[in-house]
Design a protein around this motif. Structure first.
Motif, PDB file in Angstrom:
ATOM      1  N   HIS A   1       0.829  -1.208   0.000  1.00 62.30           N
ATOM      2  CA  HIS A   1       0.000   0.000   0.000  1.00 62.30           C
ATOM      3  C   HIS A   1       0.860   1.254   0.000  1.00 62.30           C
ATOM      4  O   HIS A   1       0.538   2.247  -0.668  1.00 62.30           O
ATOM      5  N   SER A   2       1.974   1.222   0.746  1.00 63.29           N
ATOM      6  CA  SER A   2       2.858   2.395   0.802  1.00 63.29           C
ATOM      7  C   SER A   2       3.525   2.652  -0.544  1.00 63.29           C
ATOM      8  O   SER A   2       3.696   3.800  -0.960  1.00 63.29           O
TER       9      SER A   2
ATOM     10  N   GLY B 151      -1.563  -2.069  -5.095  1.00 60.90           N
ATOM     11  CA  GLY B 151      -0.670  -2.969  -4.352  1.00 60.90           C
ATOM     12  C   GLY B 151      -1.435  -3.835  -3.377  1.00 60.90           C
ATOM     13  O   GLY B 151      -1.147  -5.028  -3.218  1.00 60.90           O
ATOM     14  N   VAL B 152      -2.435  -3.248  -2.709  1.00 59.83           N
ATOM     15  CA  VAL B 152      -3.269  -4.003  -1.777  1.00 59.83           C
ATOM     16  C   VAL B 152      -4.052  -5.075  -2.520  1.00 59.83           C
ATOM     17  O   VAL B 152      -4.145  -6.227  -2.077  1.00 59.83           O
ATOM     18  N   TYR B 153      -4.607  -4.708  -3.673  1.00 63.35           N
ATOM     19  CA  TYR B 153      -5.417  -5.653  -4.443  1.00 63.35           C
ATOM     20  C   TYR B 153      -4.569  -6.803  -4.970  1.00 63.35           C
ATOM     21  O   TYR B 153      -5.006  -7.964  -4.967  1.00 63.35           O
TER      22      TYR B 153
ATOM     23  N   ASN C 111     -11.993   1.752   4.312  1.00 59.60           N
ATOM     24  CA  ASN C 111     -12.896   0.608   4.396  1.00 59.60           C
ATOM     25  C   ASN C 111     -13.226   0.050   3.009  1.00 59.60           C
ATOM     26  O   ASN C 111     -13.364  -1.165   2.836  1.00 59.60           O
ATOM     27  N   HIS C 112     -13.355   0.932   2.037  1.00 61.76           N
ATOM     28  CA  HIS C 112     -13.664   0.486   0.681  1.00 61.76           C
ATOM     29  C   HIS C 112     -12.540  -0.368   0.112  1.00 61.76           C
ATOM     30  O   HIS C 112     -12.785  -1.423  -0.501  1.00 61.76           O
ATOM     31  N   VAL C 113     -11.306   0.069   0.310  1.00 63.10           N
ATOM     32  CA  VAL C 113     -10.157  -0.702  -0.181  1.00 63.10           C
ATOM     33  C   VAL C 113     -10.087  -2.046   0.527  1.00 63.10           C
ATOM     34  O   VAL C 113      -9.839  -3.088  -0.099  1.00 63.10           O
ATOM     35  N   ALA C 114     -10.317  -2.040   1.843  1.00 64.18           N
ATOM     36  CA  ALA C 114     -10.273  -3.284   2.602  1.00 64.18           C
ATOM     37  C   ALA C 114     -11.346  -4.255   2.129  1.00 64.18           C
ATOM     38  O   ALA C 114     -11.085  -5.449   1.922  1.00 64.18           O
TER      39      ALA C 114
ATOM     40  N   ILE D 146     -10.738  -7.903   0.339  1.00 66.68           N
ATOM     41  CA  ILE D 146     -11.263  -9.152   0.905  1.00 66.68           C
ATOM     42  C   ILE D 146     -12.037  -9.937  -0.144  1.00 66.68           C
ATOM     43  O   ILE D 146     -11.907 -11.163  -0.256  1.00 66.68           O
ATOM     44  N   VAL D 147     -12.843  -9.235  -0.919  1.00 63.00           N
ATOM     45  CA  VAL D 147     -13.602  -9.903  -1.983  1.00 63.00           C
ATOM     46  C   VAL D 147     -12.658 -10.461  -3.041  1.00 63.00           C
ATOM     47  O   VAL D 147     -12.859 -11.585  -3.538  1.00 63.00           O
ATOM     48  N   ILE D 148     -11.623  -9.716  -3.394  1.00 61.46           N
ATOM     49  CA  ILE D 148     -10.643 -10.208  -4.369  1.00 61.46           C
ATOM     50  C   ILE D 148      -9.962 -11.473  -3.847  1.00 61.46           C
ATOM     51  O   ILE D 148      -9.757 -12.444  -4.598  1.00 61.46           O
TER      52      ILE D 148
END
Length: 419
Positions: free
Chosen positions: A329-330, A336-338, A367-370, A374-376
């Motif tokens: 993420h940084s 990067g998170v996805y 929260n949206h990214v998280a 999670i769904v990915i």
């Protein structure tokens, strides 16, 4: 003018009535199961509860003495029970002492009364489940018992001594939080494992999928795929069980999010719930199509989740995923998170679910990214299940599972994309 004595008196009578009800409930169970014998039953247990309630209400300082004075008559009655009935079990004696304490709790405070009702219900269920509990213990072999005891001891010894703060030597991770998540995930799996062993090794296909999904959806998928190699005609039944085990992963993720970061729950509940409903609908259609072979039973070889090595492995995976997600993420932002969520989801959904829930709680990501991550991760894991069905099972199984889980994944992706 209201009587100042009436309200407290009514409350006390109500609390004493609760004590009587708890005692009667336990007493009825003891008498019905014939475990109390001539020792105590439906009349005696309510008296024990009233005894504790009234002593606590009017002579609270004397409660320890009041409980102690029961030792002599209980000992005499217990010896008589051994002499006349040959029963040396201590369950009823302990139930008597606990009933007195529960009676005392009802008049101690409002919180005490609530706790007494809850504990009283649990005690009654525990006493009435003697047969299933002993049957479950008999099904557990010596190796499983040793593994469970070892794991529990490690939890009790290790958890309290771990520092509850971020450590530089641990790359900024909180050791106690990491271990807490290991215990939580393992405990969730173990609860389903106990239920599966209590019910028996041969279960209906729906229950096999649900319990297998909570313990290990991967193990269930592999087991069903291997079954089709032996009996190819059962591919629809095995596909049903595989899809059910895979979609159980979504409610499991919701439980984990609710425990770690409740504020994230509304964001992730919609896509995971839609995926669950779609998956359940597809599974129901497959179930209906397989009516000709519904009498068949499926069996999944599930292993005890309370084992030290897999638990330590999950802890290591969780720690790595947490570090990689923060770094990704940084450096790369949301993408990067996805990417991390997808790669992690190929191996384990629990780790990425807990990781992103934690990062969202700390404010590191939104929260949206998280929720999207999670769904990915869940979609990536369903892809793995479809792949296992193709590689290990028959072509027919692979087609049905891929069509079902592919639809679920596509719907989940669209919900997240347009949310």
């Amino acid at each position: 003018m209201a009587d100042p004595v009436a309200a407290p008196l009514q409350l006390l009578v109500f609390r004493v009535a609760i004590a009587f009800g708890i005692g009667a409930l336990i007493g009825l169970e003891r008498e019905q199961s014939e475990s109390g014998g001539t020792f105590a039953g439906s009349r005696t247990f309510p008296l024990f509860a009233l005894y504790g309630a009234l002593v606590q209400a009017f002579f609270p300082m004397l409660l320890p003495i009041a409980v102690g004075t029961l030792v002599v008559p209980l000992t005499v009655a217990y010896l008589g029970k051994i002499w006349f009935e040959g029963d040396i079990g201590l369950t009823t004696v302990m139930a008597v002492l606990l009933t007195v304490i529960l009676g005392a709790l009802t008049t101690h405070s409002e919180l005490g009364a609530i706790l007494a009702v809850i504990v009283g219900g649990v005690v009654t269920v525990l006493l009435s489940a003697k047969g299933p509990i002993h049957d479950f213990v008999d099904r557990i072999d010596e190796a499983e018992r040793r593994a469970s005891i070892k794991f529990i001891l490690v939890v009790l010894v290790v958890f309290p001594i771990l520092p509850d703060r971020k450590l530089d030597v641990a790359l900024g991770l909180n050791p106690r939080f990491i271990w807490l998540m290991v215990v939580f995930v393992t405990g969730l799996s173990f609860a389903a494992y106990i239920l599966s062993r209590t019910i028996g090794t041969e279960r209906g296909i729906a229950l096999t999928g649900i319990l297998g999904g909570f313990v290990s959806s991967t193990a269930t998928t592999v087991s069903m795929a291997e079954r089709t190699k032996v009996e190819g005609s059962l591919y629809q039944i095995c596909a049903f069980s595989t899809i059910v085990a895979s979609i159980v992963m979504f409610p499991r993720a919701l439980i984990e999010v609710a425990v770690v970061n409740r504020s994230l729950l509304p964001h992730v509940a919609v896509p995971l719930s839609v995926m669950t409903v779609i998956g359940a609908s597809i599974a129901a259609i497959i179930y209906w199509q397989a009516t000709a072979t519904l009498d068949e039973q499926t069996e999944t070889q599930l292993t005890n989740p309370f084992q030290l090595r897999p638990a330590l492995f999950f802890g290591a995976v969780f720690a790595v995923v947490l570090l990689v997600s923060e770094s990704a993420h940084s450096l790369l932002g949301e993408s990067g998170v996805y990417a991390t969520a997808f790669v992690s989801g190929l191996a384990d959904v629990d780790a990425i679910t807990l990781t992103l829930s934690r990062l969202a709680a700390d404010g590191t990501i939104s929260n949206h990214v998280a929720a999207t991550g999670i769904v990915i991760g869940a979609i990536a894991n369903t892809i793995v299940k479809a792949g296992l069905a193709w590689v290990i099972g028959t072509r027919e199984l692979g087609r049905v599972v891929t069509a079902g889980l592919g639809t679920v994944s596509a719907v989940g992706f669209l919900v997240v994309l347009f949310a």
